[in-house]
Design an enzyme around this catalytic site. Sequence first.
Site, PDB file in Angstrom:
ATOM      1  N   GLN A  22     -10.319  -2.395   2.062  1.00 18.02           N
ATOM      2  CA  GLN A  22      -9.897  -3.120   3.266  1.00 18.02           C
ATOM      3  C   GLN A  22      -9.875  -2.243   4.517  1.00 18.02           C
ATOM      4  O   GLN A  22      -9.450  -2.684   5.571  1.00 18.02           O
ATOM      5  CB  GLN A  22      -8.539  -3.786   3.046  1.00 18.02           C
ATOM      6  CG  GLN A  22      -7.362  -2.842   2.936  1.00 18.02           C
ATOM      7  CD  GLN A  22      -6.099  -3.581   2.529  1.00 18.02           C
ATOM      8  OE1 GLN A  22      -5.936  -3.957   1.371  1.00 18.02           O
ATOM      9  NE2 GLN A  22      -5.188  -3.809   3.470  1.00 18.02           N
ATOM     10  N   ASN A  55       4.069   3.855   0.966  1.00 16.75           N
ATOM     11  CA  ASN A  55       4.746   4.323   2.176  1.00 16.75           C
ATOM     12  C   ASN A  55       5.825   3.300   2.571  1.00 16.75           C
ATOM     13  O   ASN A  55       5.865   2.797   3.691  1.00 16.75           O
ATOM     14  CB  ASN A  55       3.742   4.550   3.318  1.00 16.75           C
ATOM     15  CG  ASN A  55       4.385   5.309   4.461  1.00 16.75           C
ATOM     16  OD1 ASN A  55       4.401   4.852   5.594  1.00 16.75           O
ATOM     17  ND2 ASN A  55       4.958   6.453   4.177  1.00 16.75           N
ATOM     18  N   HIS A  73       9.082   1.157   3.472  1.00 13.37           N
ATOM     19  CA  HIS A  73      10.181   1.220   4.442  1.00 13.37           C
ATOM     20  C   HIS A  73      11.061  -0.003   4.189  1.00 13.37           C
ATOM     21  O   HIS A  73      10.784  -0.797   3.269  1.00 13.37           O
ATOM     22  CB  HIS A  73       9.652   1.274   5.883  1.00 13.37           C
ATOM     23  CG  HIS A  73       8.605   0.241   6.179  1.00 13.37           C
ATOM     24  ND1 HIS A  73       8.875  -1.103   6.216  1.00 13.37           N
ATOM     25  CD2 HIS A  73       7.267   0.353   6.411  1.00 13.37           C
ATOM     26  CE1 HIS A  73       7.774  -1.767   6.481  1.00 13.37           C
ATOM     27  NE2 HIS A  73       6.774  -0.917   6.603  1.00 13.37           N
ATOM     28  N   GLN A  88      -2.858 -12.387   7.462  1.00 13.85           N
ATOM     29  CA  GLN A  88      -3.028 -12.065   6.040  1.00 13.85           C
ATOM     30  C   GLN A  88      -2.295 -13.085   5.163  1.00 13.85           C
ATOM     31  O   GLN A  88      -2.816 -13.547   4.148  1.00 13.85           O
ATOM     32  CB  GLN A  88      -2.492 -10.656   5.787  1.00 13.85           C
ATOM     33  CG  GLN A  88      -2.372 -10.283   4.330  1.00 13.85           C
ATOM     34  CD  GLN A  88      -1.980  -8.833   4.123  1.00 13.85           C
ATOM     35  OE1 GLN A  88      -2.799  -7.941   4.266  1.00 13.85           O
ATOM     36  NE2 GLN A  88      -0.737  -8.569   3.773  1.00 13.85           N
ATOM     37  N   MET A 126       0.849  -1.195   0.000  1.00 14.50           N
ATOM     38  CA  MET A 126       0.000   0.000   0.000  1.00 14.50           C
ATOM     39  C   MET A 126       0.885   1.246   0.000  1.00 14.50           C
ATOM     40  O   MET A 126       0.459   2.323   0.409  1.00 14.50           O
ATOM     41  CB  MET A 126      -0.937  -0.009   1.202  1.00 14.50           C
ATOM     42  CG  MET A 126      -1.905  -1.196   1.139  1.00 14.50           C
ATOM     43  SD  MET A 126      -3.475  -0.905   1.941  1.00 14.50           S
ATOM     44  CE  MET A 126      -2.929  -0.691   3.621  1.00 14.50           C
ATOM     45  N   HIS A 128       9.474  -3.402   3.465  1.00 12.35           N
ATOM     46  CA  HIS A 128       9.017  -3.654   2.089  1.00 12.35           C
ATOM     47  C   HIS A 128      10.199  -3.969   1.179  1.00 12.35           C
ATOM     48  O   HIS A 128      10.128  -4.845   0.319  1.00 12.35           O
ATOM     49  CB  HIS A 128       8.303  -2.423   1.524  1.00 12.35           C
ATOM     50  CG  HIS A 128       7.034  -2.057   2.227  1.00 12.35           C
ATOM     51  ND1 HIS A 128       6.909  -0.948   3.009  1.00 12.35           N
ATOM     52  CD2 HIS A 128       5.830  -2.673   2.242  1.00 12.35           C
ATOM     53  CE1 HIS A 128       5.676  -0.865   3.486  1.00 12.35           C
ATOM     54  NE2 HIS A 128       5.003  -1.907   3.042  1.00 12.35           N
ATOM     55  N   LYS A 155       4.939 -10.398   9.075  1.00 16.73           N
ATOM     56  CA  LYS A 155       4.401  -9.494  10.107  1.00 16.73           C
ATOM     57  C   LYS A 155       2.873  -9.558  10.091  1.00 16.73           C
ATOM     58  O   LYS A 155       2.233  -9.574  11.127  1.00 16.73           O
ATOM     59  CB  LYS A 155       4.878  -8.075   9.872  1.00 16.73           C
ATOM     60  CG  LYS A 155       4.224  -7.172  10.852  1.00 16.73           C
ATOM     61  CD  LYS A 155       4.645  -5.762  10.776  1.00 16.73           C
ATOM     62  CE  LYS A 155       3.645  -4.945  11.535  1.00 16.73           C
ATOM     63  NZ  LYS A 155       2.460  -4.652  10.730  1.00 16.73           N
TER      64      LYS A 155
HETATM   65  O1  PAF Z   1      -0.229  -5.809   3.491  1.00 13.93           O
HETATM   66  C1  PAF Z   1      -0.618  -4.872   2.778  1.00 13.93           C
HETATM   67  O2  PAF Z   1       0.054  -3.856   2.607  1.00 13.93           O
HETATM   68  C2  PAF Z   1      -1.982  -4.959   2.123  1.00 13.93           C
HETATM   69  O3  PAF Z   1      -2.902  -5.601   2.949  1.00 13.93           O
HETATM   70  C3  PAF Z   1      -1.950  -5.607   0.725  1.00 13.93           C
HETATM   71  C4  PAF Z   1      -1.511  -7.057   0.790  1.00 13.93           C
HETATM   72  C5  PAF Z   1      -1.002  -4.832  -0.169  1.00 13.93           C
HETATM   73  C6  PAF Z   1      -3.331  -5.582   0.087  1.00 13.93           C
HETATM   74  O4  PAF Z   1      -3.796  -4.277  -0.061  1.00 13.93           O
END
Ligand code: PAF
Length: 283
Positions: free
Chosen positions: A61, A32, A34, A155, A30, A37, A151
């Site tokens: 979401q 931003n 760091h 998910q 999403m 990522h 983390k």
């Molecule tokens: O983990 C995230 O940043 C979000 O939930 C994802 C997997 C990009 C879905 O929008």
Amino acid sequence: MKKITTVTELRQQITQWKKAGQRVALVPTMGNLHQGHLSLVETAKQIADKVIVSLFVNPLQFDDKTDLSAYPRTLDADIEQLISVECAGVFIPTVQTMYPEGMDGQAKITVPAIDDKLCGQARPGHFDGVATVVAKLFNMVQPDVAVFGEKDYQQLLLIKKMVIDLNFATEIIGAATFREKNGLAMSSRNQYLTEQQRQQAASLYRILNDIKIKLIKGETDFSKLEQQAIAELKQLGFEPDYVDIRHAGNLTPAKSSDKALRVLLAARLGRARLIDNIACDLD
Ligand code: PAF
């Protein structure tokens, strides 16, 4: 690095890479970005020839609209960081591109048995939104492999189950949580913390480790460990949502015969809702 904003361009680029026999990895984000990522991108680079990162703050979401509007958006810095790690492409769709018919009538994906517990209880509809946007991204990119951070462990399991249940041809890889020096799991939400709260937030990882040590030493009263941790979090100034010891494979409450456990927690500190988790293998 290719900057792509439309599905047509995206498909053309992916087709070109695949025709050249290249293995494509997707890292959905999403934005931003760091170091956490960037570590997912590094993992993806090791297992694929081309890595594409999606940057999309997915409204579907967010159960809380204030949270959605406050979510940090740092597109220029994100692009710079992706160039620095030699990412092959970045996909930056608009809400209109992702949801051309609007979100109300959007077909949604529900992944039962995983979505209703832990964070799913505190954030109604959140996991349907995650599963739906990830399924759309998978259909758009058709990645050979996709990388998600541990983390967000719930998910990660949700996506793994969705891929099995719906026969997606994408392999899902979980990458280890990237932490600050003090143990705090990296998250875009950490910027809602003051400097003092950032130090305080390091207690989350310490508490998870304390539970793990007790489990390894043979403690089987899981409820006692959970309650003690909740009490400690409250004492330290957190508003705990949950501390739970779960079966690592399906997140059902752990039984004393289970060997692969996951300890997960969520707690509010100031403006931030923080989550973290740790593996605990009892073999
Ligand atoms: O983990 C995230 O940043 C979000 O939930 C994802 C997997 C990009 C879905 O929008």
